[in-house]
Design an enzyme around this catalytic site. Structure first.
Site, PDB file in Angstrom:
ATOM      1  N   SER A  67       1.014  -1.226   0.166  1.00  0.00           N
ATOM      2  CA  SER A  67       0.117   0.039  -0.061  1.00  0.00           C
ATOM      3  C   SER A  67       0.910   1.379   0.157  1.00  0.00           C
ATOM      4  O   SER A  67       0.452   2.460   0.622  1.00  0.00           O
ATOM      5  CB  SER A  67      -1.075  -0.057   1.184  1.00  0.00           C
ATOM      6  OG  SER A  67      -0.066  -0.016   2.238  1.00  0.00           O
ATOM      7  N   ASN A  69       2.676   4.060  -2.693  1.00  0.00           N
ATOM      8  CA  ASN A  69       2.256   5.043  -3.659  1.00  0.00           C
ATOM      9  C   ASN A  69       1.818   4.343  -4.668  1.00  0.00           C
ATOM     10  O   ASN A  69       0.379   4.717  -5.090  1.00  0.00           O
ATOM     11  CB  ASN A  69       3.497   5.821  -4.408  1.00  0.00           C
ATOM     12  CG  ASN A  69       3.185   7.149  -4.904  1.00  0.00           C
ATOM     13  OD1 ASN A  69       3.864   7.303  -5.877  1.00  0.00           O
ATOM     14  ND2 ASN A  69       2.089   7.803  -4.541  1.00  0.00           N
ATOM     15  N   PHE A 155      10.981  -6.439   0.634  1.00  0.00           N
ATOM     16  CA  PHE A 155      10.002  -6.839   1.612  1.00  0.00           C
ATOM     17  C   PHE A 155       9.312  -8.159   1.065  1.00  0.00           C
ATOM     18  O   PHE A 155       8.523  -8.682   1.957  1.00  0.00           O
ATOM     19  CB  PHE A 155       9.057  -5.872   1.920  1.00  0.00           C
ATOM     20  CG  PHE A 155       9.527  -4.410   2.376  1.00  0.00           C
ATOM     21  CD1 PHE A 155      10.420  -4.478   3.341  1.00  0.00           C
ATOM     22  CD2 PHE A 155       9.084  -3.216   1.657  1.00  0.00           C
ATOM     23  CE1 PHE A 155      10.909  -3.103   3.836  1.00  0.00           C
ATOM     24  CE2 PHE A 155       9.309  -2.136   2.369  1.00  0.00           C
ATOM     25  CZ  PHE A 155      10.317  -2.089   3.160  1.00  0.00           C
ATOM     26  N   LYS A 178       9.395  -4.155  -8.689  1.00  0.00           N
ATOM     27  CA  LYS A 178      10.390  -3.887  -9.575  1.00  0.00           C
ATOM     28  C   LYS A 178      11.854  -4.571  -8.963  1.00  0.00           C
ATOM     29  O   LYS A 178      11.947  -4.660  -8.030  1.00  0.00           O
ATOM     30  CB  LYS A 178      10.726  -2.498  -9.849  1.00  0.00           C
ATOM     31  CG  LYS A 178       9.584  -1.584 -10.008  1.00  0.00           C
ATOM     32  CD  LYS A 178       9.185  -1.572 -11.483  1.00  0.00           C
ATOM     33  CE  LYS A 178       8.083  -0.770 -11.852  1.00  0.00           C
ATOM     34  NZ  LYS A 178       7.156  -1.172 -12.709  1.00  0.00           N
ATOM     35  N   LYS A 264      15.119  -0.453 -16.196  1.00  0.00           N
ATOM     36  CA  LYS A 264      14.918   0.858 -16.722  1.00  0.00           C
ATOM     37  C   LYS A 264      15.459   1.904 -15.679  1.00  0.00           C
ATOM     38  O   LYS A 264      15.778   2.978 -15.864  1.00  0.00           O
ATOM     39  CB  LYS A 264      13.491   1.152 -17.016  1.00  0.00           C
ATOM     40  CG  LYS A 264      12.560   1.033 -16.081  1.00  0.00           C
ATOM     41  CD  LYS A 264      11.745   2.125 -15.226  1.00  0.00           C
ATOM     42  CE  LYS A 264      11.104   1.676 -13.872  1.00  0.00           C
ATOM     43  NZ  LYS A 264       9.988   2.231 -13.681  1.00  0.00           N
ATOM     44  N   LYS A 356      15.243   2.721  -0.377  1.00  0.00           N
ATOM     45  CA  LYS A 356      16.581   2.390  -1.076  1.00  0.00           C
ATOM     46  C   LYS A 356      15.941   2.863  -2.562  1.00  0.00           C
ATOM     47  O   LYS A 356      14.948   3.081  -2.867  1.00  0.00           O
ATOM     48  CB  LYS A 356      16.505   0.926  -1.300  1.00  0.00           C
ATOM     49  CG  LYS A 356      16.996   0.151  -0.123  1.00  0.00           C
ATOM     50  CD  LYS A 356      18.278   0.555   0.530  1.00  0.00           C
ATOM     51  CE  LYS A 356      18.719  -0.020   1.553  1.00  0.00           C
ATOM     52  NZ  LYS A 356      20.091   0.342   2.468  1.00  0.00           N
TER      53      LYS A 356
END
Lengths: 402, 402
Positions: A67, A69, A155, A178, A264, A356
């Site tokens: 939860s 952004n 996480f 990602k 990217k 990070k």
């Protein structure tokens, strides 16, 4: 429904202070229609009183795991779309796993369930009333058949520990995470990690999606990569996420879509270094071209089922790379690395609240992997980013040897 | 050599005022080496006194036809490289055709030949001393075997009228001209127009090349597209243009390289409209992705020898599109079209000194061609740009139907 029962209680002063802002934002978003947030509660009630909702056992139950952004922006869309497609989805309740935090003396989950706003990670933009914040991850996924993983990859392992054994039979997942999982000369995307650990099929979603712009209903596109011969799963995820302003393309390429989303960020770091050096648009676009080409070559070299067309045709390819190199935290922080001379751990504290910076960590993962495979020479831009960010190489060597 | 004889005369007051700026700029550019401007005069002399310069009849004589911003930047590189490769090129003199104008009572050609600066189109950046400005186009190309066409396409027909009959046998050309030549349902690139009219082989050069950044020696890339089985010509042009900071890639694809250079301007107009509407980076990168895909599809549909890899791999493809959508006059003027509400002819006068905005004119050419071919429906972004720019369609319909 916990959200509606909470909303009948008198809001706390902290929450009351949010309400006028909320009303203003609601007024600026799309006008009410049967699928917008204002009407979701009644729509959900109508839907849940239909006899089909108990008879049709095939309805998918969605859970959003994460939860931040992006998780909040995606939960907002999912909350609306389960109502729009209540023939396919259980629409009365979309559990949203929230890592519990205290905000001005109130639990974040309570704030979300009362105001329907994630004040910490997506302030000002209301979620649907049917999105229910839940602090216990095992409870959040209980009975869910459509699991949406959206969190920083650091996480994931802990989340999977807590989820294992609580996933419904026949469930499927989608990863919006990602990064890459590297161990020596092995590399995996996180959709593979989820799939292996939970024993369920996992797709991937990635695209040119700055969360706040998606939440504000700016025209955006994204790509869902689905597994070989599992277009039905792709279509399900498309149904969950597509709106007139958030277009979902499908491609049978989980690897390519996931890897584009990870790599990217490395290219965006390079673009930020170039900006910090004041190199101008020719150089920046050259770096983006080279970065896109290294991304494509990397995917085709190390993964078997990657589709070459993902890179130019899909939002997950060229478009996400562009967005990330224009704006975004990787570009911005790398620019500051050059202009301020501060090391990245300091910038992570100062600019990212201690989070990070994904691009530099992915650059290290990719470097370690390529080194283990003895293939560094084939990826000079990725390698250069690593050495500048982690190894003290002068930033102004960025374009040398490209 | 007209430039060195001119430079011994006392400079006029107008020219004297430029000299201190020139000295400062020279000092900021790359340090002197055998190929930089400071040493070109002596290098050229050394080269021209070598016996090989008269014995070797195969040496190519370069002429630059056009001296705007990009023409001047390219002339600067060519002037340096003919000295570096004086085994291949006649190095003492590179004629530069200049459309004569009066600047503060002095002829522009005289100013260039005295100060070695094109004060109107590339101020502050010195050309090599061997670049000689010539106002008569037929004289400029006299004896030249390597013709570089670099001008707005509106001027090409007249230039070819004047050149015809003055071109040396065995000459070859390269087109740096943007745009397409449309007549009803026929479409041609300008390299074809040059080739047909002069009866000589014509390559094309295009890439992510903002002229001033190239002239300032910022790291940039470009693409030379050469004709089928004429890699030798590609290699010659590479020799003429490549420097450590201006990388020239080669591909056997004149059509794709030329068309990318034309169509990216249409996409840049769309990006500018999006910026003017305040749509953010998700939308802009979606437009760029769609624009790149329509460009690729257009090239593959209407031209036979286009290489699919040009679009993602080459600077002329994705990189030039990115540069043009980040900066550049097409993006900027289209943004102003939305924010000011002024029509484009007014903006061309106010923002471009009366020059034509290429993107909107190419949009019209492409529209007329696609209409004649009954293929408008396959190119919704190109079509939308046309209707918004020429047909009064509201700009905020930009993303509808994409």
């Amino acid at each position: 429904m916990s959200s509606s029962s909470s909303s009948t209680a008198a809001p706390s002063p902290a929450i009351q202070s949010i309400l006028p802002r909320l009303a203003a934002v609601r007024a600026h978003l799309a006008p009410p229609n049967p699928t917008t947030a204002r009407n979701l509660a009644s729509a959900a009630l109508t839907s849940s009183t239909k006899p089909t909702s108990t008879i049709n056992m095939a309805k998918d139950k969605v859970a959003i795991i994460g939860s931040g952004n992006w998780g909040s922006a995606i939960a907002r869309i999912a909350g609306q779309n389960v109502v729009k497609h209540s023939d396919v989805f259980e629409s009365s309740r979309v559990p949203l796993w929230v890592f519990e935090e205290m905000i001005d003396g109130k639990k974040l989950t309570d704030i979300i369930n009362t105001t329907h706003i994630n004040v910490k990670y997506l302030p000002d933009i209301p979620l649907s009333d049917n999105v229910v914040a839940i602090p216990d991850i095992a409870k959040a996924v209980e009975g869910a058949t459509a699991l949406v993983f959206v969190m920083p990859h650091q996480f994931l392992a802990k989340a999977l520990d807590a989820i294992e054994g609580h996933v419904a039979p026949g469930a499927k997942a989608i990863s919006l995470i990602k990064g890459v999982d590297v161990h020596g000369s092995d590399i995996h995307i996180f959709a593979d990690v989820i799939e292996k650990r939970l024993g369920i099929s996992c797709s991937a979603l990635s695209g040119a999606n700055i969360a706040s712009e998606v939440a504000l209903e700016r025209f955006s596109e994204t790509t869902v990569g689905y597994r070989k011969d599992k277009e039905d799963e792709g279509l399900l995820w498309q149904k969950l996420f597509e709106t007139p302003k958030f277009r979902v393309q499908l491609i049978e390429d989980v690897d390519g879509v996931s890897l584009c989303g990870a790599l990217k960020n490395v290219v965006a770091v390079a673009a930020g270094l170039s900006d910090g050096l004041g190199y101008g648009n020719n150089t920046k676009s050259a770096i983006m071209r080279i970065g896109l080409l290294e991304t494509k070559n990397f995917c085709l070299e190390f993964f078997n089922d990657v589709k070459p067309e993902t890179f130019l045709q899909e939002s997950a390819g060229v478009a996400d790379l562009i967005t990330s190199c224009l704006g975004g935290r990787n570009r911005k922080t790398a620019e500051a690395f050059v202009t301020t001379g501060k090391p990245f751990d300091v910038l992570e504290r100062e600019m990212l609240g201690g989070q990070k910076l994904q691009g530099i960590h992915t650059a290290m993962d990719v470097h370690n992997f390529l080194k283990a495979r003895n293939r560094l020479g084939a990826y000079p831009l990725f390698d250069k980013v690593y050495h500048i960010c982690w190894d003290g190489l002068a930033a102004d060597t960025l374009t040398d040897g490209l």
